[in-house]
Design a protein around this motif. Structure first.
Motif, PDB file in Angstrom:
ATOM      1  N   PRO A 161       9.815  -1.880  13.197  1.00 32.65           N
ATOM      2  CA  PRO A 161       9.036  -1.769  11.973  1.00 32.65           C
ATOM      3  C   PRO A 161       9.853  -1.086  10.903  1.00 32.65           C
ATOM      4  CG  PRO A 161       8.381  -0.074  13.515  1.00 32.65           C
ATOM      5  CD  PRO A 161       9.387  -0.934  14.223  1.00 32.65           C
ATOM      6  N   GLN A 203       8.796   3.740   5.819  1.00 36.34           N
ATOM      7  CA  GLN A 203       7.858   3.706   4.699  1.00 36.34           C
ATOM      8  C   GLN A 203       8.539   3.294   3.402  1.00 36.34           C
ATOM      9  OE1 GLN A 203       5.476   7.178   4.428  1.00 36.34           O
ATOM     10  NE2 GLN A 203       4.679   6.661   2.436  1.00 36.34           N
ATOM     11  N   SER A 230       9.545  -4.742   2.993  1.00 35.67           N
ATOM     12  CA  SER A 230       9.300  -5.650   4.101  1.00 35.67           C
ATOM     13  C   SER A 230       9.891  -7.009   3.793  1.00 35.67           C
ATOM     14  CB  SER A 230       7.795  -5.773   4.353  1.00 35.67           C
ATOM     15  OG  SER A 230       7.165  -6.277   3.217  1.00 35.67           O
ATOM     16  N   PRO A 241       2.457  -4.819  18.766  1.00 35.24           N
ATOM     17  CA  PRO A 241       2.580  -3.439  18.328  1.00 35.24           C
ATOM     18  C   PRO A 241       3.863  -2.808  18.838  1.00 35.24           C
ATOM     19  CG  PRO A 241       0.373  -3.886  19.109  1.00 35.24           C
ATOM     20  CD  PRO A 241       1.200  -5.089  19.423  1.00 35.24           C
ATOM     21  N   LEU A 269       3.415   3.252  16.745  1.00 37.64           N
ATOM     22  CA  LEU A 269       3.367   2.613  15.432  1.00 37.64           C
ATOM     23  C   LEU A 269       2.698   1.247  15.582  1.00 37.64           C
ATOM     24  CD1 LEU A 269       6.987   3.384  14.162  1.00 37.64           C
ATOM     25  CD2 LEU A 269       4.931   4.770  13.907  1.00 37.64           C
ATOM     26  N   ILE A 270       1.677   0.991  14.788  1.00 39.49           N
ATOM     27  CA  ILE A 270       0.932  -0.258  14.858  1.00 39.49           C
ATOM     28  C   ILE A 270       0.967  -0.912  13.485  1.00 39.49           C
ATOM     29  CG2 ILE A 270      -1.293  -1.337  15.330  1.00 39.49           C
ATOM     30  CD1 ILE A 270      -1.997   1.076  17.045  1.00 39.49           C
ATOM     31  N   ARG A 271       1.505  -2.132  13.426  1.00 36.81           N
ATOM     32  CA  ARG A 271       1.551  -2.880  12.172  1.00 36.81           C
ATOM     33  C   ARG A 271       0.330  -3.785  12.072  1.00 36.81           C
ATOM     34  NH1 ARG A 271       5.798  -3.427   8.920  1.00 36.81           N
ATOM     35  NH2 ARG A 271       5.138  -5.560   8.452  1.00 36.81           N
ATOM     36  N   VAL A 272      -0.297  -3.795  10.899  1.00 38.17           N
ATOM     37  CA  VAL A 272      -1.515  -4.586  10.700  1.00 38.17           C
ATOM     38  C   VAL A 272      -1.228  -6.074  10.835  1.00 38.17           C
ATOM     39  CG1 VAL A 272      -3.266  -5.227   8.990  1.00 38.17           C
ATOM     40  CG2 VAL A 272      -2.643  -2.831   9.300  1.00 38.17           C
ATOM     41  N   GLU A 304       0.511  -7.593  12.798  1.00 41.55           N
ATOM     42  CA  GLU A 304       0.605  -8.032  14.183  1.00 41.55           C
ATOM     43  C   GLU A 304      -0.751  -8.465  14.733  1.00 41.55           C
ATOM     44  OE1 GLU A 304       2.206  -4.482  15.686  1.00 41.55           O
ATOM     45  OE2 GLU A 304       4.195  -4.828  14.834  1.00 41.55           O
ATOM     46  N   GLU A 340      -0.771  -1.072   5.781  1.00 39.33           N
ATOM     47  CA  GLU A 340       0.403  -1.800   6.244  1.00 39.33           C
ATOM     48  C   GLU A 340       0.688  -1.477   7.707  1.00 39.33           C
ATOM     49  OE1 GLU A 340       4.739  -0.635   5.465  1.00 39.33           O
ATOM     50  OE2 GLU A 340       4.356  -2.216   3.980  1.00 39.33           O
ATOM     51  N   ARG A 341       0.525  -0.205   8.070  1.00 40.78           N
ATOM     52  CA  ARG A 341       0.725   0.192   9.456  1.00 40.78           C
ATOM     53  C   ARG A 341       0.018   1.528   9.706  1.00 40.78           C
ATOM     54  NH1 ARG A 341       5.607   2.046   7.194  1.00 40.78           N
ATOM     55  NH2 ARG A 341       6.266   4.119   7.889  1.00 40.78           N
ATOM     56  N   GLU A 361       0.374   5.199  11.978  1.00 43.51           N
ATOM     57  CA  GLU A 361       1.170   6.109  12.789  1.00 43.51           C
ATOM     58  C   GLU A 361       0.200   6.944  13.616  1.00 43.51           C
ATOM     59  OE1 GLU A 361       4.845   6.786   9.617  1.00 43.51           O
ATOM     60  OE2 GLU A 361       3.224   8.245   9.729  1.00 43.51           O
TER      61      GLU A 361
END
Length: 663
Positions: A29, A32, A36, A48, A76-79, A81, A150-151, A153
């Motif tokens: 990922p 910040q 992207s 994720p 860390l989780i990205r939306v 995904e 966006e993600r 934490e």
């Protein structure tokens, strides 16, 4: 109409279980402050990404999660995904290990999370660093639409040393979408069961020498899903009745404006403004429904951040923030006559980090702010409308030994929250081992100061108690991490001792009052990982074992498991296929758990299966069509206090984006 609804379900089911190819290796990922990149033709959705950062990384800003707590248990989780319709902030967060969702069912209804056994008010939730925990200490994630993010934490374990009061079980930072250098217009529209509609539209690109993003979002749902009702729960084996949820509708709308500009000499400015409004019915439980109780609210927040590198290599991050949140109740219930409650939070923080001698990195933070709340009834101890001054000082030193093979990171935070002085120490260790293994361990102490509502505000039959003491947590964890080119895995254990926990107890003749009633012990195991055996196949999983014990010296409660803490929780996700046909299946399950401290009532275990398929075409101009089936097998379940959760639901969404490269 019924035929078309069933036809839609079968169409989505057929799409999600046929033509199933598998997705490509997940990428790291971006941080910040990294723009992207767009997916190329043939690139699939991603899984994720968890704990993949190495410390120290000088390019990261000091306030990023991996810099604030380099040895912490971080996911860390990205939306993006979680492609498809009806994406939900709380549901995405619950896929992380150690995180349990408390959900009152359906779009717009209250949602909160429990991290490592700490109560919902013991999890600190932030929006780009702005604390979102309300006046009661609980952050309602239903009021943070996924379109903003966006993600995420997710830091598990005591977060007091790095984030301050409230982080007993952990901290969640919601990172909002960022503007880009290219002109881009994007949006998504979803519609599905129970007249549920979600949508957002964004425009970003260069503006006045900088970059700008404007995002608008909205959603609505009738919430009238069917559920099975037991009219005589004391008589086993009696017939269940099907009813429909009433007064369960919700709607909301809002916007996000973000401006970014380089100021020269390595300094950049980032301005965030956010507004949201929402309104919902409060349906009550299945046994005690509420026909007319309503809640409305609004939130406005602003955040100005200056970041960059000063002479001498000092990375600096300074920000000023403000949040104002309003909640009003109407209709039935003991709180309906209360005036709207308004909470205001603001402050200034300055944080810096510098690498000294090539072998240790020193960080420091200084913050000052304030908090206030208005309410209908306050006690004399509040001296009118409660107002607190908050101030904190934090310092951390990362010592790199044996060419960085071993990192020791002690930190300390001293915080003044109103009348309470809180001391939160922590030490973290990271050791790089042969064959791609890594060991991480942490130990420390965190606090949660009582909220204004618990101290000063009377809410119907809930009375305040100005004599409350802060809750405390002693915690330790350790994990072994392994990573390769195609996989990532982490297995670890944790233990926490929660002291002076605050709970509402009966206060005759008919009220309840909060007390520091007891201690509790929580320990367990966490496992998570990714596997990418092929560029068209990827998967992720997480598992949590939680063992909790009530340590109150009362025969009714002593050594019983804490309520709302399921012993087992599992989430697994598989993605596959090229961009033109990507399939996904997700399984989320948790075991039975108690609803009361004496163990007299319990909630059965449950497992939900979600499936979907998406097709994406184009690159500069992009179109995505998705179909999602939530709760594929129509599992019947309840949550929290017997609140019925929705059954099978079908959603169809259309998303598009147009981007023009800057010249």
């Amino acid at each position: 109409m019924r035929w078309s609804h069933l036809a839609g379900q079968w169409l989505c089911l057929a799409l999600s279980t046929s033509g199933f190819a598998f997705a490509q290796q997940a990428a790291e990922p971006p941080t910040q402050d990294t723009a992207s990149s767009e997916p190329s033709e043939g690139e699939p959705l991603l899984v994720p990404t968890v704990e993949v950062e190495e410390a120290p990384v000088a390019a990261e800003p000091p306030d990023s999660a991996t810099r604030r707590d380099p040895s912490g248990a971080l996911t860390l989780i990205r939306v993006d995904e979680f492609g498809g319709a009806a994406r939900d902030t709380a549901a995405m967060l619950s896929t992380a290990p150690g995180v349990t969702l408390q959900d009152l069912g359906g779009y717009g209804q209250s949602k909160s999370v429990v991290v490592r056994g700490a109560s919902s008010n013991g999890t600190l939730v932030l929006l780009d660093g702005i604390p979102l925990n309300g006046a009661g200490g609980i952050a309602d994630l239903s009021r943070v639409p996924a379109a903003l993010a966006e993600r995420f934490e997710v830091l598990r374990g005591g977060a007091g040393a790095r984030y301050g009061s409230g982080g007993l079980g952990g901290a969640i930072n919601i990172i909002t979408r960022r503007p880009g250098a290219n002109a881009r217009v994007a949006g998504e529209l979803s519609y599905g069961s129970w007249d549920s509609g979600l949508g957002w539209l964004s425009a970003s690109g260069p503006l006045a020498g900088g970059e700008a993003l404007l995002l608008l979002h909205g959603g609505t749902s009738s919430g009238r899903f069917p559920y099975l009702f037991d009219p005589s729960p004391t008589l086993p084996g009696d017939a269940l009745l099907e009813r429909r949820r009433t007064n369960n509708d919700a709607r909301g709308a809002g916007g996000l404006l973000r401006l970014r500009r380089e100021l020269g000499k390595g300094i950049s400015a980032d301005l965030l403004g956010e507004l949201s409004f929402d309104e919902r019915g409060l349906a009550g439980t299945a046994q005690n429904p509420s026909e007319d109780a309503r809640q409305s609210g609004g939130r406005g927040s602003a955040n100005l951040r200056l970041s960059g590198t000063l002479p001498g290599g000092v990375q600096t991050n300074a920000r000023a923030y403000f949040r104002r949140e309003r909640v009003a109740l109407s209709g039935g219930g003991p709180w309906s006559e209360a005036d709207p409650q308004v909470q205001q939070v603001g402050g200034v923080e300055v944080e810096g980090q510098v690498l000294l001698g090539g072998w240790h990195s020193v960080s420091a933070l200084l913050g000052v702010g304030g908090e206030s709340v208005t309410a209908a009834e306050t006690t004399e101890d509040s001296e009118g409308e409660p107002t607190w001054l908050r101030a904190s000082v934090m310092a951390m030193d990362e010592v790199l030994l044996w060419d960085g093979q071993l990192t020791v990171a002690p930190s300390l935070r001293v915080e003044q929250a109103g009348p309470y002085t809180l001391l939160s120490p922590k030490v973290g260790v990271t050791a790089l081992l042969p064959l791609g293994f890594e060991l991480r361990a942490n130990a420390g102490r965190s606090h949660r100061a009582p909220s204004f509502l618990e101290l000063y505000v009377r809410q119907g039959t809930l009375l305040p108690n100005p004599d409350l003491r802060p809750e405390r947590a002693l915690y330790a964890d350790a994990a072994v991490v392994h990573r390769s080119e195609v996989s990532f895995a982490s297995v670890g254990g944790f233990a926490s001792l929660y002291e002076d926990l605050i709970s509402y107890e009966a206060y005759p003749p008919g009220a309840a009052r909060p007390y520091n009633f007891a201690n509790a012990r929580v320990m367990g195991l966490e496992a998570e990982g990714e596997w990418r055996p092929h560029r068209l196949l990827s998967g992720a999983f997480s598992y949590t074992l939680t063992l909790s014990s009530d340590l109150q010296r009362d025969g009714r409660f002593y050594l019983r498991e804490l309520p709302y803490r399921p012993r087992h929780k599992l989430a697994a996700r598989v993605l596959g296929g090229p961009r033109w046909l990507t399939g996904r299946v997700e399984w989320v399950a948790q075991s039975a758990h108690f609803l009361t401290r004496d163990g007299a009532m319990s909630l059965p275990g449950r497992a939900f299966v979600h499936a979907g398929v998406s097709s994406t075409f184009g690159s500069g101009t992009e179109l995505t069509v998705s179909c999602e089936v939530k709760n594929l097998f129509n599992a019947r379940a309840e949550d929290f206090v017997g609140y019925p959760l929705p059954g099978r639901a079908v959603y169809v969404s259309v998303a598009g984006a147009f981007e023009r490269e800057a010249r």
